[in-house]
Motif scaffolding. Structure first.
Motif, PDB file in Angstrom:
ATOM      1  N   PRO A   1       0.834  -1.205   0.000  1.00  0.00           N
ATOM      2  CA  PRO A   1       0.000   0.000   0.000  1.00  0.00           C
ATOM      3  C   PRO A   1       0.871   1.259   0.000  1.00  0.00           C
ATOM      4  O   PRO A   1       1.935   1.292   0.618  1.00  0.00           O
ATOM      5  CB  PRO A   1      -0.785  -0.109   1.312  1.00  0.00           C
ATOM      6  CG  PRO A   1      -0.811  -1.583   1.603  1.00  0.00           C
ATOM      7  CD  PRO A   1       0.508  -2.122   1.095  1.00  0.00           C
ATOM      8  N   GLY A   2       0.422   2.257  -0.728  1.00  0.00           N
ATOM      9  CA  GLY A   2       1.181   3.495  -0.834  1.00  0.00           C
ATOM     10  C   GLY A   2       2.189   3.486  -1.971  1.00  0.00           C
ATOM     11  O   GLY A   2       2.901   4.461  -2.185  1.00  0.00           O
ATOM     12  N   THR A   3       2.259   2.356  -2.697  1.00  0.00           N
ATOM     13  CA  THR A   3       3.147   2.262  -3.852  1.00  0.00           C
ATOM     14  C   THR A   3       2.359   1.685  -5.023  1.00  0.00           C
ATOM     15  O   THR A   3       1.278   1.141  -4.848  1.00  0.00           O
ATOM     16  CB  THR A   3       4.377   1.372  -3.572  1.00  0.00           C
ATOM     17  OG1 THR A   3       3.948   0.018  -3.361  1.00  0.00           O
ATOM     18  CG2 THR A   3       5.162   1.856  -2.366  1.00  0.00           C
ATOM     19  N   ARG A   4       2.933   1.814  -6.199  1.00  0.00           N
ATOM     20  CA  ARG A   4       2.334   1.235  -7.396  1.00  0.00           C
ATOM     21  C   ARG A   4       3.436   0.618  -8.244  1.00  0.00           C
ATOM     22  O   ARG A   4       4.596   1.008  -8.166  1.00  0.00           O
ATOM     23  CB  ARG A   4       1.577   2.291  -8.189  1.00  0.00           C
ATOM     24  CG  ARG A   4       2.456   3.394  -8.701  1.00  0.00           C
ATOM     25  CD  ARG A   4       1.693   4.362  -9.589  1.00  0.00           C
ATOM     26  NE  ARG A   4       2.507   5.494  -9.958  1.00  0.00           N
ATOM     27  CZ  ARG A   4       3.508   5.483 -10.829  1.00  0.00           C
ATOM     28  NH1 ARG A   4       3.826   4.367 -11.442  1.00  0.00           N
ATOM     29  NH2 ARG A   4       4.201   6.563 -11.099  1.00  0.00           N
ATOM     30  N   ALA A   5       3.050  -0.341  -9.066  1.00  0.00           N
ATOM     31  CA  ALA A   5       4.020  -1.002  -9.937  1.00  0.00           C
ATOM     32  C   ALA A   5       4.461  -0.039 -11.032  1.00  0.00           C
ATOM     33  O   ALA A   5       3.676   0.771 -11.529  1.00  0.00           O
ATOM     34  CB  ALA A   5       3.405  -2.254 -10.557  1.00  0.00           C
ATOM     35  N   GLY A   6       5.717  -0.107 -11.392  1.00  0.00           N
ATOM     36  CA  GLY A   6       6.246   0.728 -12.454  1.00  0.00           C
ATOM     37  C   GLY A   6       7.492   0.116 -13.053  1.00  0.00           C
ATOM     38  O   GLY A   6       7.936  -0.961 -12.640  1.00  0.00           O
ATOM     39  N   VAL A   7       8.027   0.801 -14.034  1.00  0.00           N
ATOM     40  CA  VAL A   7       9.276   0.377 -14.662  1.00  0.00           C
ATOM     41  C   VAL A   7      10.224   1.562 -14.614  1.00  0.00           C
ATOM     42  O   VAL A   7       9.856   2.686 -14.952  1.00  0.00           O
ATOM     43  CB  VAL A   7       9.054  -0.067 -16.130  1.00  0.00           C
ATOM     44  CG1 VAL A   7      10.376  -0.434 -16.788  1.00  0.00           C
ATOM     45  CG2 VAL A   7       8.090  -1.240 -16.181  1.00  0.00           C
ATOM     46  N   LEU A   8      11.419   1.297 -14.145  1.00  0.00           N
ATOM     47  CA  LEU A   8      12.437   2.332 -14.020  1.00  0.00           C
ATOM     48  C   LEU A   8      13.532   2.057 -15.040  1.00  0.00           C
ATOM     49  O   LEU A   8      13.979   0.917 -15.188  1.00  0.00           O
ATOM     50  CB  LEU A   8      13.013   2.283 -12.606  1.00  0.00           C
ATOM     51  CG  LEU A   8      13.541   3.566 -11.998  1.00  0.00           C
ATOM     52  CD1 LEU A   8      12.462   4.617 -11.892  1.00  0.00           C
ATOM     53  CD2 LEU A   8      14.121   3.283 -10.627  1.00  0.00           C
TER      54      LEU A   8
END
Length: 136
Positions: A26-33
Motif C-alpha cells: 500500500p502506498g506504492t504502485r508497480a512501475g518500470v524504471l
C-alpha cells in the motif's frame, strides 16, 4: 528467484526488494524504471565536464524522458581502464513480462543516441527494472 528493485521516494532512490508481477505494498504502485549509466571519461582521456553534463541533462534527459530524474555518481571503475560513471534513474512506460525483459522504450533509445552523438565512443548502457514506486 528474488529481484532487486529500486523504490523512488521524493527523488531519492532507496534499495527495496520487488518481484516482477508481485503486487506492491500500500502506498506504492508497480512501475518500470530505466537505469542509464553514462561513462564520464572519454577514450582520449578527457573528462565529460560538469558543464557538458548539465547541458546534456537540460537539452536531452529532462525534455526527452519527461519524468523526475534521479542521478548519482558511482564509485570509479578501474578495469578494464579507469572510468567514472553517472547513473540516472527515471520512470518509463513499458510492459513488464516475467518471461523476458521488455525492449528499451523509444525515449531511452533516443537518449542513448544523443549521448553517443555528443560523446562518440563514450560508454553508455541502459536496462529496465520492475519497481514499486511511492505514490505522491
Amino acid at each position: 528467484m528474488r529481484r532487486r528493485g529500486i523504490l523512488l521516494l521524493g527523488g531519492v532512490l532507496l534499495p527495496a526488494t520487488a518481484r516482477a508481477m508481485t503486487p506492491c505494498e500500500p502506498g506504492t504502485r508497480a512501475g518500470v524504471l530505466a537505469e542509464l549509466r553514462f561513462g564520464l571519461l572519454l577514450p582520449n582521456g578527457d573528462d565529460v565536464t560538469d558543464a557538458q553534463w548539465r547541458t546534456f541533462r537540460s537539452d536531452i534527459l529532462d525534455p526527452v524522458l519527461r519524468s523526475r530524474i534521479t542521478e548519482r555518481d558511482e564509485p570509479p571503475v578501474t578495469r578494464p581502464r579507469p572510468q567514472r560513471i553517472r547513473a540516472v534513474f527515471a520512470e518509463v512506460r513499458a510492459s513488464w513480462s516475467p518471461d523476458a525483459p521488455p525492449a528499451l522504450p523509444p525515449e531511452v533509445q533516443s537518449v542513448i543516441r544523443a549521448w553517443t552523438a555528443r560523446f562518440p565512443e563514450a560508454p553508455v548502457e541502459a536496462r529496465l527494472l520492475p519497481v514499486c514506486i511511492a505514490v505522491r
